[in-house]
Design an enzyme around this catalytic site. Structure first.
Site, short mmCIF file in Angstrom:
data_model
loop_
_atom_site.label_atom_id
_atom_site.label_comp_id
_atom_site.label_asym_id
_atom_site.label_seq_id
_atom_site.Cartn_x
_atom_site.Cartn_y
_atom_site.Cartn_z
N CYS A 200 0.80 -1.22 0.00
CA CYS A 200 0.00 0.00 0.00
C CYS A 200 0.84 1.28 0.00
CB CYS A 200 -0.95 0.01 1.20
SG CYS A 200 -2.23 -1.27 1.10
N HIS B 295 -3.59 7.32 1.02
CA HIS B 295 -3.82 6.01 0.42
C HIS B 295 -5.26 5.61 0.68
CE1 HIS B 295 -3.86 1.80 -0.36
NE2 HIS B 295 -3.90 1.47 0.92
N ASN C 95 -9.80 -0.34 -2.52
CA ASN C 95 -8.38 -0.20 -2.21
C ASN C 95 -7.58 -0.82 -3.35
OD1 ASN C 95 -5.76 -0.37 -1.26
ND2 ASN C 95 -6.31 -1.18 0.76
#
Length: 335
Positions: free
Chosen positions: A114, A262, A292
């Site tokens: 991530c 993020h 995501n």
């Protein structure tokens, strides 16, 4: 002395839109359950035979290069961030060099999940500031959907993740008051297994073990996430690393024109927004549309924010990420 500056942005997402209602037909979940916990309404899943991590990255890169106003052979170096490479090896960096038919420049793969794009951007920044390269192609791309457990057993992870890619061309900037001002990176490996994919891997479960066992209940080759633990750590580390970057440059939260976190969970972004007392116009979120997308989430969001004219020359833009590893980081940019 040089700074590095983003001069071109692009993104690509698959055509296949998967809504929460679509997922409810595959597992015990609902649109209300997913939105309440994550803020996600829909995501994109790759189309088999068409979309791969590399092809998505290539499409995003084409747009970024065109918008940068340079030729593909002006690219000096390629950095590709992903947790979902096409092959176990080689990584997708060299596949991008091949598919774009770029001259034989170096290609580096970053495996920081991530926070992968933030890490990749920091590497590009340092290469350019040192004078080694002039134009670096940085890509974040993920194809999660092929490897998710699309059953009730795996819903805690599978409802969150989506596929897509974002790219940036980072170039030399002689005005050191513009561009990337600083980047800040951290890790805490003692929590590695709290957000992980154990198999296949040399340390735990290799491919031959999985084949020999042929155990349908083996979950080691599906992603695992201790959701509450990850959330609690994320909100702390996000806050810390954003402040670290601001203080390094003599700035405060009031100076932020746009924060692009993020896109892990809308609730995390909202927590950070409230803590720093930022308005809705100061934070950009698109997780509701894409889920995501791990290393792709920040470049996709940054591209969309730029396309929507939410990023303007002179703005202070802050990128921040937290994820598996644990790793986290921030990048402070004067646009």
């Amino acid at each position: 002395m040089y700074n590095s500056k983003i001069i071109g942005l692009g993104h690509y997402v698959p055509d296949n839109v998967v809504t929460n209602d679509d997922l409810s037909k595959l597992m015990d979940t609902s649109d209300e359950w997913i939105q309440e916990r994550t803020g996600i309404k829909e995501r994109r899943h790759g189309i088999k035979g068409k979309d791969t991590t590399t092809t998505m990255g290539v499409e995003a890169a084409k747009v970024a290069i065109e918008r940068a106003g340079i030729d593909k052979d002006d690219i000096d170096f390629i950095i590709f961030a992903t947790l979902s490479p096409d092959y176990y090896f080689p990584g997708p960096g060299v596949l991008v060099q091949r598919d774009l038919d770029i001259k034989t420049v170096g290609a580096l793969d970053v495996r920081n999940q991530c926070s992968g794009f933030v890490y990749a951007l920091s590497v590009a920044d340092q290469y350019i500031k040192s004078g080694m390269y002039q134009n670096i192609l940085v890509i974040g791309s993920e194809l999660h959907s092929y490897g998710l457990d699309m059953t009730t057993r795996g819903r805690g992870v599978s409802v969150i993740f989506g596929d897509g890619a974002g790219a940036a061309v980072v170039s030399r900037e002689e005005d050191t008051s513009k561009g990337i001002l600083s980047s800040h990176l951290h890790s805490e490996g003692k929590h590695a297994e709290e957000l992980s994919l154990i198999a296949p891997g040399m340390g735990k479960r290799w491919v031959t073990d999985i084949i020999e066992d042929n155990d349908p209940n083996d979950e080691s080759y599906y992603p695992y996430m201790n959701g509450q633990f990850v959330f609690k750590n994320a909100v702390v580390r996000f806050s810390e690393v954003i402040m670290e970057g601001l203080q390094k440059n003599g700035l405060s939260p009031n100076d932020i024109d746009l924060l692009i976190p993020h896109q892990a969970n809308l609730r995390i972004a909202q927590f950070i927004q409230k803590k720093f007392k930022l308005s809705d116009d100061q934070v950009f979120n698109n997780i509701m549309h894409y889920g995501n997308t791990t290393a792709a989430s920040i470049p996709i969001a940054l591209t969309e924010a730029w396309e929507q004219e939410k990023v303007k020359e002179g703005d202070l833009v802050v990128l921040a990420a937290f994820g598996s590893g644990f790793t986290w980081g921030s990048v402070i940019i004067r646009w």
